[in-house]
Design an enzyme around this catalytic site. Structure first.
Site, PDB file in Angstrom:
ATOM      1  N   ARG A  87       0.787  -1.236   0.000  1.00  0.00           N
ATOM      2  CA  ARG A  87       0.000   0.000   0.000  1.00  0.00           C
ATOM      3  C   ARG A  87       0.821   1.290   0.000  1.00  0.00           C
ATOM      4  O   ARG A  87       0.228   2.369   0.112  1.00  0.00           O
ATOM      5  CB  ARG A  87      -0.981   0.034   1.186  1.00  0.00           C
ATOM      6  CG  ARG A  87      -2.067  -1.020   1.131  1.00  0.00           C
ATOM      7  CD  ARG A  87      -3.269  -0.608   1.925  1.00  0.00           C
ATOM      8  NE  ARG A  87      -2.956  -0.305   3.313  1.00  0.00           N
ATOM      9  CZ  ARG A  87      -3.795   0.301   4.148  1.00  0.00           C
ATOM     10  NH1 ARG A  87      -4.986   0.693   3.720  1.00  0.00           N
ATOM     11  NH2 ARG A  87      -3.458   0.533   5.391  1.00  0.00           N
ATOM     12  N   ASP A  88       2.134   1.226  -0.121  1.00  0.00           N
ATOM     13  CA  ASP A  88       2.893   2.477  -0.151  1.00  0.00           C
ATOM     14  C   ASP A  88       4.140   2.340  -1.029  1.00  0.00           C
ATOM     15  O   ASP A  88       5.249   2.679  -0.610  1.00  0.00           O
ATOM     16  CB  ASP A  88       3.277   2.910   1.265  1.00  0.00           C
ATOM     17  CG  ASP A  88       3.610   4.407   1.340  1.00  0.00           C
ATOM     18  OD1 ASP A  88       3.229   5.154   0.416  1.00  0.00           O
ATOM     19  OD2 ASP A  88       4.251   4.817   2.323  1.00  0.00           O
ATOM     20  N   ILE A  89       3.938   1.855  -2.242  1.00  0.00           N
ATOM     21  CA  ILE A  89       5.043   1.722  -3.195  1.00  0.00           C
ATOM     22  C   ILE A  89       5.312   3.091  -3.812  1.00  0.00           C
ATOM     23  O   ILE A  89       4.434   3.685  -4.442  1.00  0.00           O
ATOM     24  CB  ILE A  89       4.705   0.692  -4.283  1.00  0.00           C
ATOM     25  CG1 ILE A  89       4.471  -0.682  -3.642  1.00  0.00           C
ATOM     26  CG2 ILE A  89       5.819   0.605  -5.324  1.00  0.00           C
ATOM     27  CD1 ILE A  89       3.854  -1.681  -4.584  1.00  0.00           C
TER      28      ILE A  89
END
Length: 234
Positions: free
Chosen positions: A125-127
Site C-alpha cells: 500500500r505504499d510503493i
C-alpha cells in the site's frame, strides 16, 4: 515497559546506536550496529500492530529486508530488521528518467518482492521511490508501515493510508485494497522511472506504456490479476 523497551533491553551492550533516522512521538526509526560483527540493523517503533512484519519472519529474499524480530503490546510495535545499504530510487531519478531496461529490471524485481508479500496476504500500500532502495543490481522494497492483511469478504480498509499520486483509488475508502492496489502503485512508479511524471500527466510510450495503462486502470478488475501476470507482461 513496552515492547520497544523490552527489545532495547535484549540488545543490551551488544549494539550501539549509529543514528536516529526519524522520531515523532511514539514512532521512531533508528540504525544500530552490532559491536562484534559490525553489521547494521534498523529498529522501528510505531503505533499499531505489526502483523505484516510477522508474516516475513524467517523469509529471505534479495528484494525485501530480512525481519529478525517483530512484537506488539499495548498498541505499540517494535521491529528489528536488516539495514539495506544503497540509494533510494527517489535519489537515483532526481537527475532524470531511467533507461527503459533499467526501469523494467527494477519493476520486475519489485514484482518478485510483492509476490512474496501477496502470497502471505500482505498488501504493501505504499510503493513509491522513497520506499525502494537500489543495492548494486538489486531493488529492495522497504517499509511496511502502511501495509495491511487482506481480509476475505471485507468491504473496505480500516485506515486510509498511502501516498497521494501513488495510492490506488480504492485506498481512499472506495473498497478494500488487495494485491491489485500494489499493481496500480507499481504502474505509477514505472511511469515515473521512465518519464519523471505521473501517468495522468504523461504516459510512457511503446509496450511499457501499454503495461502502465493496464496497471493504472481505475477499476481493479481491469488491471493485471496478479504480479506474476504483470511480470510476464514486463
Amino acid at each position: 515497559m513496552d515492547v520497544y523497551d523490552n527489545l532495547m533491553q535484549s540488545l543490551g551492550e551488544e549494539y550501539s546506536l549509529v543514528r536516529q533516522l526519524r522520531s515523532d512521538g511514539q514512532n521512531s526509526v533508528s540504525v544500530w550496529r552490532h559491536n562484534s560483527s559490525g553489521r547494521w540493523y534498523v529498529l522501528r517503533r510505531f503505533e499499531g500492530g505489526c502483523e505484516a512484519y510477522k508474516k516475513l519472519l524467517g523469509v529471505a529474499s534479495p528484494h525485501l529486508p530480512q525481519i529478525y524480530e517483530a512484537a506488539s503490546s499495548g498498541g505499540l510495535s517494535a521491529v528489528l530488521e536488516e539495514y539495506v545499504c544503497g540509494d533510494t530510487l527517489s535519489f537515483l531519478i532526481e537527475e532524470g528518467a531511467l533507461p527503459a531496461d533499467a526501469a523494467r529490471a527494477v519493476a520486475r524485481q519489485l514484482c518478485a518482492a510483492l509476490w512474496i508479500l501477496h502470497s502471505r496476504g500482505v498488501v504493501h500500500r505504499d510503493i513509491k521511490p522513497e520506499n525502494v532502495i537500489v543495492r548494486g543490481s538489486e531493488a529492495v522494497l522497504i517499509d511496511l508501515g502502511a501495509a495491511r492483511i487482506y481480509k476475505c469478504g471485507g468491504s473496505g480498509d480500516t485506515q486510509v493510508l498511502g501516498t497521494t499520486g501513488y495510492a490506488a483509488p480504492e485506498q481512499y475508502g472506495l473498497a478494500q485494497s488487495d494485491a491489485r492496489a500494489d499493481i496500480y502503485s507499481l504502474g505509477v512508479l514505472l511511469n515515473v522511472m521512465l518519464t519523471g511524471r505521473h501517468p495522468s500527466c504523461e504516459t510512457a510510450g511503446g509496450h511499457l506504456g501499454r503495461v502502465i495503462q493496464k496497471c493504472t486502470m481505475t477499476s481493479p478488475t481491469k488491471r493485471y490479476a496478479d504480479v506474476l501476470h504483470l511480470m510476464r507482461a514486463l
